[in-house]
Design an enzyme around this catalytic site. Sequence first.
Site, PDB file in Angstrom:
ATOM      1  N   CYS A  33      -4.637  -3.681   3.423  1.00 42.07           N
ATOM      2  CA  CYS A  33      -4.242  -3.222   4.763  1.00 42.07           C
ATOM      3  C   CYS A  33      -5.306  -3.410   5.860  1.00 42.07           C
ATOM      4  O   CYS A  33      -5.537  -4.526   6.292  1.00 42.07           O
ATOM      5  CB  CYS A  33      -3.800  -1.764   4.647  1.00 42.07           C
ATOM      6  SG  CYS A  33      -2.848  -1.168   6.068  1.00 42.07           S
ATOM      7  N   LYS A  64     -10.327   0.197  -1.657  1.00 41.71           N
ATOM      8  CA  LYS A  64     -10.328  -0.149  -0.222  1.00 41.71           C
ATOM      9  C   LYS A  64     -11.659   0.227   0.430  1.00 41.71           C
ATOM     10  O   LYS A  64     -12.098   1.385   0.347  1.00 41.71           O
ATOM     11  CB  LYS A  64      -9.181   0.592   0.471  1.00 41.71           C
ATOM     12  CG  LYS A  64      -8.917   0.178   1.910  1.00 41.71           C
ATOM     13  CD  LYS A  64      -7.784   1.032   2.495  1.00 41.71           C
ATOM     14  CE  LYS A  64      -7.298   0.560   3.843  1.00 41.71           C
ATOM     15  NZ  LYS A  64      -6.317   1.497   4.439  1.00 41.71           N
ATOM     16  N   GLU A 112       0.855  -1.183   0.000  1.00 39.32           N
ATOM     17  CA  GLU A 112       0.000   0.000   0.000  1.00 39.32           C
ATOM     18  C   GLU A 112       0.894   1.237   0.000  1.00 39.32           C
ATOM     19  O   GLU A 112       1.954   1.240   0.629  1.00 39.32           O
ATOM     20  CB  GLU A 112      -0.874  -0.004   1.273  1.00 39.32           C
ATOM     21  CG  GLU A 112      -1.933   1.088   1.291  1.00 39.32           C
ATOM     22  CD  GLU A 112      -2.714   1.129   2.610  1.00 39.32           C
ATOM     23  OE1 GLU A 112      -2.131   0.785   3.660  1.00 39.32           O
ATOM     24  OE2 GLU A 112      -3.886   1.505   2.589  1.00 39.32           O
TER      25      GLU A 112
HETATM   26  O1  KGT Z   1      -0.064   6.291   7.389  1.00 36.68           O
HETATM   27  C1  KGT Z   1       0.031   6.593   6.214  1.00 36.68           C
HETATM   28  O2  KGT Z   1       0.489   7.676   5.807  1.00 36.68           O
HETATM   29  C2  KGT Z   1      -0.433   5.633   5.202  1.00 36.68           C
HETATM   30  N1  KGT Z   1      -1.306   4.661   5.768  1.00 36.68           N
HETATM   31  C3  KGT Z   1      -2.332   4.231   5.046  1.00 36.68           C
HETATM   32  O3  KGT Z   1      -2.467   4.640   3.921  1.00 36.68           O
HETATM   33  C4  KGT Z   1      -3.355   3.305   5.587  1.00 36.68           C
HETATM   34  C5  KGT Z   1      -4.570   4.145   5.827  1.00 36.68           C
HETATM   35  S1  KGT Z   1      -4.258   5.542   6.866  1.00 36.68           S
HETATM   36  N2  KGT Z   1      -2.934   2.638   6.779  1.00 36.68           N
HETATM   37  C6  KGT Z   1      -3.633   1.640   7.330  1.00 36.68           C
HETATM   38  O4  KGT Z   1      -4.678   1.217   6.831  1.00 36.68           O
HETATM   39  C7  KGT Z   1      -3.029   1.061   8.599  1.00 36.68           C
HETATM   40  C8  KGT Z   1      -3.846  -0.033   9.233  1.00 36.68           C
HETATM   41  C9  KGT Z   1      -3.232  -0.441  10.507  1.00 36.68           C
HETATM   42  O5  KGT Z   1      -2.111  -0.096  10.831  1.00 36.68           O
HETATM   43  C10 KGT Z   1      -3.979  -1.316  11.432  1.00 36.68           C
HETATM   44  O6  KGT Z   1      -5.028  -1.860  11.054  1.00 36.68           O
HETATM   45  O7  KGT Z   1      -3.520  -1.473  12.556  1.00 36.68           O
END
Ligand code: KGT
Length: 270
Positions: A157, A114, A43
Amino acid sequence: MKSYLAAAIQMTSVPDLEKNLAQAEEFIDLAVRQGAELVGLPENFSFMGEEKDKLAQGDAIAQTTETFLKKMAQRFQVTILGGGFPVPVNSTGKVYNTALLIDPNGQELARYHKAHLFDVNVPDGNTYQESSTVMAGKELPPIYFSENLGNIGLSICYDVRFPELYRHLADKEVDVVFVPAAFTAFTGKDHWQVLLQARAIENTCYVIAPAQTGTNYARRQTHGHAMIIDPWGVILADAGDKPGVAIAEIKPSRLEQVRRQMPSLQHRVF
Ligand SMILES: O=C(O)CNC(=O)[C@H](CS)NC(=O)CCC(=O)C(=O)O
């Protein structure tokens, strides 16, 4: 379906599209030289940075990333999953967090938006509000039915926390599930591996989980441990905490064996 090698790429993507694509290309090259025929990128592989910067560059990221994936698939003659990148949604000011599967001819095989957005205050002090810039996909993920590579299902994710999504894929006889991620370091240390193993075991399928690792920008730390897990839940390869590639063999004989030894999918009551 035949036996073949798959690769889960692990990167430290930063807020710099060109730099990330150069890093991705290096790792695709490395994976292919080791014989991988199915390659997954994590991702945010092409851009990982502040939400507002992601939005501002949305069109450029979307177009350049899609072109890049098609070019790589054709040049290296492999099937590639681009694990999650922003694609602007007409006149909403938001993007879909999009996973795209491309075949060796550069043709699109499957696309997924997503569905579960990460709106969570993590106890380490970081606040995530993915829905402020991302539009949630409303469709269940697609499966690409490949004669050679098996039935390939997509997810992204945070989806890994929602087993019903994978049950849907199992109902469609999925063999290989992708879970490309940018898991936080804080949640990842306790949840990442356990959730991935659970999805593999309960659906008796392979899980290929490309990942982000290290410090991506500002205070964002990601967990790493891109991995490939077999249908019994055994970890076949783990990329550790540095950028790199986890490679393992995907075998139809192992799928058949585990489904014989543990026929839990046939014993469902609800
Ligand atoms: O942080 C960023 O800049 C990029 N991250 C993402 O793009 C995505 C959405 S904010 N991260 C997750 O989905 C983490 C899930 C997760 O860590 C969990 O389910 O515990």
